[in-house]
Design an enzyme around this catalytic site. Sequence first.
Site, PDB file in Angstrom:
ATOM      1  N   ARG A  66       0.868  -1.225  -0.052  1.00  0.00           N
ATOM      2  CA  ARG A  66      -0.074  -0.088  -0.089  1.00  0.00           C
ATOM      3  C   ARG A  66       0.835   1.072  -0.032  1.00  0.00           C
ATOM      4  O   ARG A  66       0.359   2.293   0.487  1.00  0.00           O
ATOM      5  CB  ARG A  66      -0.924   0.083   1.289  1.00  0.00           C
ATOM      6  CG  ARG A  66      -1.905  -1.005   1.134  1.00  0.00           C
ATOM      7  CD  ARG A  66      -3.031  -1.108   0.011  1.00  0.00           C
ATOM      8  NE  ARG A  66      -4.310  -1.593   0.221  1.00  0.00           N
ATOM      9  CZ  ARG A  66      -4.441  -2.959   0.048  1.00  0.00           C
ATOM     10  NH1 ARG A  66      -3.398  -3.739  -0.609  1.00  0.00           N
ATOM     11  NH2 ARG A  66      -5.554  -3.562   0.324  1.00  0.00           N
ATOM     12  N   SER A  69     -10.991  -0.748   3.116  1.00  0.00           N
ATOM     13  CA  SER A  69     -10.149  -0.806   4.393  1.00  0.00           C
ATOM     14  C   SER A  69      -9.938   0.543   4.893  1.00  0.00           C
ATOM     15  O   SER A  69      -9.226   1.259   4.410  1.00  0.00           O
ATOM     16  CB  SER A  69      -8.800  -1.743   4.126  1.00  0.00           C
ATOM     17  OG  SER A  69      -9.240  -3.039   3.452  1.00  0.00           O
ATOM     18  N   GLU A  71      -5.399   3.703   6.298  1.00  0.00           N
ATOM     19  CA  GLU A  71      -4.802   3.438   4.966  1.00  0.00           C
ATOM     20  C   GLU A  71      -5.626   4.569   4.081  1.00  0.00           C
ATOM     21  O   GLU A  71      -4.850   4.986   3.215  1.00  0.00           O
ATOM     22  CB  GLU A  71      -5.475   2.046   4.332  1.00  0.00           C
ATOM     23  CG  GLU A  71      -4.863   2.113   2.813  1.00  0.00           C
ATOM     24  CD  GLU A  71      -5.726   0.939   1.995  1.00  0.00           C
ATOM     25  OE1 GLU A  71      -6.371  -0.039   2.627  1.00  0.00           O
ATOM     26  OE2 GLU A  71      -5.637   0.839   0.730  1.00  0.00           O
TER      27      GLU A  71
HETATM   28  N1  EPU Z   1     -10.719 -11.173   9.780  1.00  0.00           N
HETATM   29  C1  EPU Z   1     -11.562 -11.062  10.929  1.00  0.00           C
HETATM   30  N2  EPU Z   1     -12.454 -10.302  11.339  1.00  0.00           N
HETATM   31  C2  EPU Z   1     -12.744  -9.199  10.341  1.00  0.00           C
HETATM   32  C3  EPU Z   1     -11.900  -9.147   9.479  1.00  0.00           C
HETATM   33  C4  EPU Z   1     -11.007 -10.140   8.847  1.00  0.00           C
HETATM   34  O1  EPU Z   1     -11.229 -12.226  11.807  1.00  0.00           O
HETATM   35  O2  EPU Z   1     -13.601  -8.511  10.800  1.00  0.00           O
HETATM   36  C5  EPU Z   1      -9.659 -12.220   9.613  1.00  0.00           C
HETATM   37  C6  EPU Z   1     -10.195 -12.982   8.480  1.00  0.00           C
HETATM   38  O3  EPU Z   1     -10.883 -14.051   8.914  1.00  0.00           O
HETATM   39  C7  EPU Z   1      -9.000 -13.476   7.507  1.00  0.00           C
HETATM   40  C8  EPU Z   1      -7.962 -12.544   7.816  1.00  0.00           C
HETATM   41  O4  EPU Z   1      -8.504 -11.764   8.923  1.00  0.00           O
HETATM   42  O5  EPU Z   1      -8.552 -14.670   8.512  1.00  0.00           O
HETATM   43  C9  EPU Z   1      -7.855 -11.524   6.688  1.00  0.00           C
HETATM   44  O6  EPU Z   1      -9.015 -11.208   6.266  1.00  0.00           O
HETATM   45  P1  EPU Z   1      -9.352 -10.555   4.753  1.00  0.00           P
HETATM   46  O7  EPU Z   1      -9.102 -11.754   3.845  1.00  0.00           O
HETATM   47  O8  EPU Z   1     -10.927 -10.229   4.679  1.00  0.00           O
HETATM   48  O9  EPU Z   1      -8.197  -9.397   4.292  1.00  0.00           O
HETATM   49  P2  EPU Z   1      -7.923  -8.064   5.299  1.00  0.00           P
HETATM   50  O10 EPU Z   1      -6.404  -8.306   5.473  1.00  0.00           O
HETATM   51  O11 EPU Z   1      -8.714  -7.811   6.465  1.00  0.00           O
HETATM   52  C10 EPU Z   1      -7.100  -7.093   3.032  1.00  0.00           C
HETATM   53  C11 EPU Z   1      -6.877  -5.830   2.278  1.00  0.00           C
HETATM   54  C12 EPU Z   1      -8.280  -5.863   1.599  1.00  0.00           C
HETATM   55  C13 EPU Z   1      -8.613  -7.020   0.581  1.00  0.00           C
HETATM   56  C14 EPU Z   1      -8.442  -8.188   1.252  1.00  0.00           C
HETATM   57  C15 EPU Z   1      -8.227  -9.634   0.643  1.00  0.00           C
HETATM   58  C16 EPU Z   1      -5.663  -4.398   3.548  1.00  0.00           C
HETATM   59  C17 EPU Z   1      -5.687  -3.026   4.231  1.00  0.00           C
HETATM   60  N3  EPU Z   1      -6.786  -4.742   3.194  1.00  0.00           N
HETATM   61  O12 EPU Z   1      -8.097  -7.151   4.036  1.00  0.00           O
HETATM   62  O13 EPU Z   1      -8.502  -4.520   0.685  1.00  0.00           O
HETATM   63  O14 EPU Z   1      -9.587  -7.023  -0.082  1.00  0.00           O
HETATM   64  O15 EPU Z   1      -6.870  -8.013   2.134  1.00  0.00           O
HETATM   65  O16 EPU Z   1      -7.101  -9.584  -0.121  1.00  0.00           O
HETATM   66  O17 EPU Z   1      -4.517  -4.774   3.184  1.00  0.00           O
HETATM   67  C18 EPU Z   1      -8.929  -2.274   0.798  1.00  0.00           C
HETATM   68  O18 EPU Z   1      -7.621  -1.966   0.707  1.00  0.00           O
HETATM   69  O19 EPU Z   1      -9.891  -1.397   0.647  1.00  0.00           O
HETATM   70  C19 EPU Z   1      -9.456  -3.524   0.680  1.00  0.00           C
HETATM   71  C20 EPU Z   1     -10.767  -4.057   1.186  1.00  0.00           C
END
Ligand code: EPU
Length: 348
Positions: free
Chosen positions: A177, A249, A344
Amino acid sequence: MATLYNQHERTMNNEIKRYKDYSLLAHNTFGMDVRCKCFIEYYSAQQLQLLVPSLSRPFLHIGGGSNLLFSSDYAGTILHSAIKGISRLGEDGEGHVLVKAGAGEIWDDLVAWAVDSGLGGIENLSLIPGEVGASAVQNIGAYGVEAKDVIVCVDVVDLSTGEARQLTNADCHYSYRQSIFKNELKGRYAITHVTYALSATPQLQLDYGNIRAALSGRSDVTVADVRRAIIDIRNAKLPDPSVMGNAGSFFMNPIVDSSTFEAIRGVYPDMPFYVVGDRYKIPAGWMIEKCGWKGKALGRAGVHDKQALVLVNLGGATSEEIMRLCEAVRKDVKKTFGVDIHPEVNII
Ligand code: EPU
């Protein structure tokens, strides 16, 4: 040179448009009803070069407004690129098809075009809101793919001299990012075009989270299948900004050293994580949920009930309410895990 228009005047011509006292409601997905003193939209790199000498400060260049939180009216000029166009430049000799897109193209229109053309590389980035130019600033990423993996070069115009130049992927100093456009060169360049290396024989990235599960039973998976699966996953988890204001995010996932990681894992053995070199990326959404914030609200600002990384405007929230929630969440994450999380979203 720039024609002055009324905000509600709609014309289809491609001349530079200038508006005074302009509402930014349609230019930020958080749904903040703020105004700017002047709003300028241009349609080509040459038009932007012509504009530069008369550009008064302060100014801010925006994309689709999907990663912005305006804290108040903007007492300056907002610039927006309406440079469109997606073209195939040819092959790079290493099996890639080079594709050049205008900064004002909607990012997901580019993904749809690539998938319809049978070209792979960005299908995992389906449905990310925003525009092509901003995606190269932000190094957007999702489901195991980042924009930097496919960006070859970025065409820019220097906003102080009007000079046009091209930066290579290496020049952009990409990381999670982050890019040179958010750091060393912040505010200096406007991106006019981005060139990508896509592939006619794509290597599908299916290892992140539940993508493979969503495609289970399929043996002949195509880029179109991956796009469909990603769209379904995103629609199930992420709020539609046209229904509930949000900027995706709100926080970045923190990257911590091994001693911090081990200390947290000692208490929470079920913690999800990703290895990043000799450090560890912990999902901030998971931490926020553990702190009990998922689905909770402070005033009209809420933590999304399906993905705690996303702060939402529950209807008429002010930026103060969003920031109050942001600070309350950060404080609790720090208290519980000893880790600082950072927005972010660009707070203006
Ligand atoms: N998780 C939870 N609770 C939540 C959210 C997530 O326990 O409320 C856990 C999930 O179960 C999973 C892990 O956290 O084990 C990761 O969750 P997720 O795959 O939803 O991804 P993220 O790390 O929360 C990032 C990006 C997203 C992108 C997703 C998928 C960032 C800041 N965000 O989110 O990007 O869609 O991975 O690759 O890196 C964005 O930038 O606006 C965005 C949505």
